[in-house]
Motif scaffolding. Structure first.
Motif, PDB file in Angstrom:
ATOM      1  N   LEU A   1      -0.296  13.016  -1.919  1.00 42.36           N
ATOM      2  CA  LEU A   1       0.793  13.573  -1.127  1.00 42.36           C
ATOM      3  C   LEU A   1       0.910  15.081  -1.356  1.00 42.36           C
ATOM      4  O   LEU A   1       1.108  15.852  -0.404  1.00 42.36           O
ATOM      5  CB  LEU A   1       2.110  12.892  -1.489  1.00 42.36           C
ATOM      6  CG  LEU A   1       3.346  13.472  -0.787  1.00 42.36           C
ATOM      7  CD1 LEU A   1       3.241  13.288   0.723  1.00 42.36           C
ATOM      8  CD2 LEU A   1       4.617  12.831  -1.305  1.00 42.36           C
ATOM      9  N   THR A   2       0.778  15.524  -2.616  1.00 43.64           N
ATOM     10  CA  THR A   2       0.859  16.954  -2.911  1.00 43.64           C
ATOM     11  C   THR A   2      -0.220  17.719  -2.174  1.00 43.64           C
ATOM     12  O   THR A   2       0.024  18.805  -1.623  1.00 43.64           O
ATOM     13  CB  THR A   2       0.733  17.192  -4.429  1.00 43.64           C
ATOM     14  OG1 THR A   2       1.805  16.522  -5.106  1.00 43.64           O
ATOM     15  CG2 THR A   2       0.802  18.681  -4.752  1.00 43.64           C
TER      16      THR A   2
ATOM     17  N   PRO B   1       1.300  25.895   2.329  1.00 45.01           N
ATOM     18  CA  PRO B   1       1.024  26.311   0.952  1.00 45.01           C
ATOM     19  C   PRO B   1       2.281  26.749   0.202  1.00 45.01           C
ATOM     20  O   PRO B   1       2.280  26.788  -1.032  1.00 45.01           O
ATOM     21  CB  PRO B   1       0.044  27.480   1.115  1.00 45.01           C
ATOM     22  CG  PRO B   1      -0.590  27.265   2.453  1.00 45.01           C
ATOM     23  CD  PRO B   1       0.495  26.655   3.304  1.00 45.01           C
ATOM     24  N   LEU B   2       3.350  27.066   0.918  1.00 48.11           N
ATOM     25  CA  LEU B   2       4.586  27.540   0.283  1.00 48.11           C
ATOM     26  C   LEU B   2       5.666  26.457   0.244  1.00 48.11           C
ATOM     27  O   LEU B   2       6.841  26.763   0.049  1.00 48.11           O
ATOM     28  CB  LEU B   2       5.112  28.777   1.027  1.00 48.11           C
ATOM     29  CG  LEU B   2       4.155  29.980   1.054  1.00 48.11           C
ATOM     30  CD1 LEU B   2       4.789  31.130   1.834  1.00 48.11           C
ATOM     31  CD2 LEU B   2       3.792  30.432  -0.349  1.00 48.11           C
ATOM     32  N   TRP B   3       5.296  25.198   0.398  1.00 52.06           N
ATOM     33  CA  TRP B   3       6.300  24.124   0.353  1.00 52.06           C
ATOM     34  C   TRP B   3       7.000  24.136  -1.006  1.00 52.06           C
ATOM     35  O   TRP B   3       6.459  24.591  -2.011  1.00 52.06           O
ATOM     36  CB  TRP B   3       5.653  22.777   0.616  1.00 52.06           C
ATOM     37  CG  TRP B   3       4.859  22.225  -0.545  1.00 52.06           C
ATOM     38  CD1 TRP B   3       3.547  22.481  -0.831  1.00 52.06           C
ATOM     39  CD2 TRP B   3       5.327  21.346  -1.567  1.00 52.06           C
ATOM     40  NE1 TRP B   3       3.159  21.817  -1.962  1.00 52.06           N
ATOM     41  CE2 TRP B   3       4.222  21.113  -2.447  1.00 52.06           C
ATOM     42  CE3 TRP B   3       6.541  20.736  -1.830  1.00 52.06           C
ATOM     43  CZ2 TRP B   3       4.321  20.290  -3.568  1.00 52.06           C
ATOM     44  CZ3 TRP B   3       6.640  19.917  -2.944  1.00 52.06           C
ATOM     45  CH2 TRP B   3       5.542  19.702  -3.799  1.00 52.06           C
TER      46      TRP B   3
ATOM     47  N   SER C   1       0.826  -1.202   0.000  1.00 47.25           N
ATOM     48  CA  SER C   1       0.000   0.000   0.000  1.00 47.25           C
ATOM     49  C   SER C   1       0.861   1.253   0.000  1.00 47.25           C
ATOM     50  O   SER C   1       1.874   1.320   0.687  1.00 47.25           O
ATOM     51  CB  SER C   1      -0.924   0.009   1.215  1.00 47.25           C
ATOM     52  OG  SER C   1      -1.801  -1.098   1.161  1.00 47.25           O
ATOM     53  N   TYR C   2       0.444   2.231  -0.788  1.00 47.83           N
ATOM     54  CA  TYR C   2       1.204   3.476  -0.874  1.00 47.83           C
ATOM     55  C   TYR C   2       0.266   4.641  -1.142  1.00 47.83           C
ATOM     56  O   TYR C   2      -0.905   4.458  -1.494  1.00 47.83           O
ATOM     57  CB  TYR C   2       2.261   3.386  -1.973  1.00 47.83           C
ATOM     58  CG  TYR C   2       1.706   3.498  -3.375  1.00 47.83           C
ATOM     59  CD1 TYR C   2       1.823   4.676  -4.104  1.00 47.83           C
ATOM     60  CD2 TYR C   2       1.054   2.421  -3.973  1.00 47.83           C
ATOM     61  CE1 TYR C   2       1.312   4.780  -5.387  1.00 47.83           C
ATOM     62  CE2 TYR C   2       0.540   2.509  -5.252  1.00 47.83           C
ATOM     63  CZ  TYR C   2       0.673   3.697  -5.960  1.00 47.83           C
ATOM     64  OH  TYR C   2       0.158   3.789  -7.224  1.00 47.83           O
ATOM     65  N   VAL C   3       0.797   5.846  -0.957  1.00 50.38           N
ATOM     66  CA  VAL C   3       0.047   7.069  -1.216  1.00 50.38           C
ATOM     67  C   VAL C   3       0.563   7.676  -2.512  1.00 50.38           C
ATOM     68  O   VAL C   3       1.770   7.826  -2.697  1.00 50.38           O
ATOM     69  CB  VAL C   3       0.212   8.066  -0.052  1.00 50.38           C
ATOM     70  CG1 VAL C   3      -0.463   9.390  -0.386  1.00 50.38           C
ATOM     71  CG2 VAL C   3      -0.377   7.491   1.224  1.00 50.38           C
TER      72      VAL C   3
END
Length: 288
Positions: free
Chosen positions: A88-89, A97-99, A81-83
């Motif tokens: 993730l975004t 919001p500024l990542w 299982s993964y995302v």
């Protein structure tokens, strides 16, 4: 060969480690569990003969519709299982919001520098703090491979902030990565135990259907590890699958001549350690 030019470090990479209240809240948001509908299943073949076959199934196995990942493929696989990249975004944007992210190195054309293995090192900055990550595209080629490597690197770096950390089986992943760096996803994302094959351990709430399904899982995985007893990578992935379906503490009988009873998880852990120790010993002997 073009020489890599190191990318300038982010101004936050060497910044203070103290958190403002907003930063701490954002970083804590990364640690939240992902909803079940945002977790995807990634199939991984554990049978080398199936992997090498043109039809992706060997004579010892068959193809069937997998109820977990939904793919029609050989039964000699496990689902990790993964995302996904989009999920993730979205979580990164919720936390900050500024990542931003940047490659660790650029080539002479000013593009991100991939290493000799086709992998990409990045710096991911969230809430004023930076972590390294590494991604690859599993030998794929073309533009989609570049996008996949970036997404893989982002998942890897975000994991170091705690994103989707509950999907990782850390010790099992390290064992699998010692033989094969990309285990799932992933990076090896795996779900927690779902059910127990032992009716007593399952508790009074277990149904006959659940017990039968668990027994079927035990029979299936027992057949798998017996057929690849000398393959540490395959055993590591079967061990992950055993944890996924709740077989970790289920009692099984070990190999002859002792044939002692032990848990499913311990049986495979000991065998994997034996095989890896043998490989290290052979490598040291060759070096000498």
């Amino acid at each position: 060969m073009a020489h890599a030019i190191e990318a300038p470090a982010s101004t936050t990479a060497e910044g203070p480690t103290s958190h403002t209240q907003n930063q701490a809240a954002g970083l804590q948001m990364l640690r939240l569990e992902f909803p079940k509908d945002q977790i995807q299943a990634l199939p991984k073949l554990w049978c080398k003969r199936c992997s090498d076959s043109r039809t992706k199934v060997c004579e010892d196995h068959r193809k069937a519709q997998c109820k977990d990942c939904g793919n029609y493929l050989t039964t000699a696989h496990v689902d990790l299982s993964y995302v996904g990249h989009a999920e993730l975004t979205n979580r990164l944007l919720e936390a900050d919001p500024l990542w931003d992210w940047e490659p660790v190195a650029f080539d002479q054309r000013g593009l991100p520098q991939f290493d000799e293995n086709g992998g990409l090192w990045i710096r991911l900055t969230v809430c004023g703090h930076t972590r390294l990550g590494y991604g690859d595209a599993q030998s794929k080629k073309g533009p989609n491979a570049v996008k996949e490597a970036i997404g893989d690197a982002l998942r890897n770096a975000a994991m170091r902030f705690g994103a989707a950390l509950d999907l990782w089986a850390k010790s099992d992943l390290r064992e699998a990565q010692s033989e094969h760096p990309k285990t799932a996803e992933d990076d090896g994302y795996v779900t927690g135990a779902a059910r127990s094959a032992d009716p007593k351990a399952a508790g009074s709430g277990s149904t006959e259907k659940e017990t039968a399904a668990a027994a079927g899982d035990l029979d299936r995985l027992t057949g798998q590890y017996r057929s690849c007893w000398d393959n540490p990578l395959a055993l590591a992935q079967i061990r992950l699958e055993g944890r996924k379906v709740g077989l970790k503490d289920t009692q099984v009988q070990g190999p002859p001549p002792e044939s002692e009873w032990t848990t499913f998880d311990d049986l495979l852990a000991v065998r994997i350690a034996e095989l890896n120790a043998g490989k290290r010993k052979n490598a040291e002997g060759s070096a000498a």
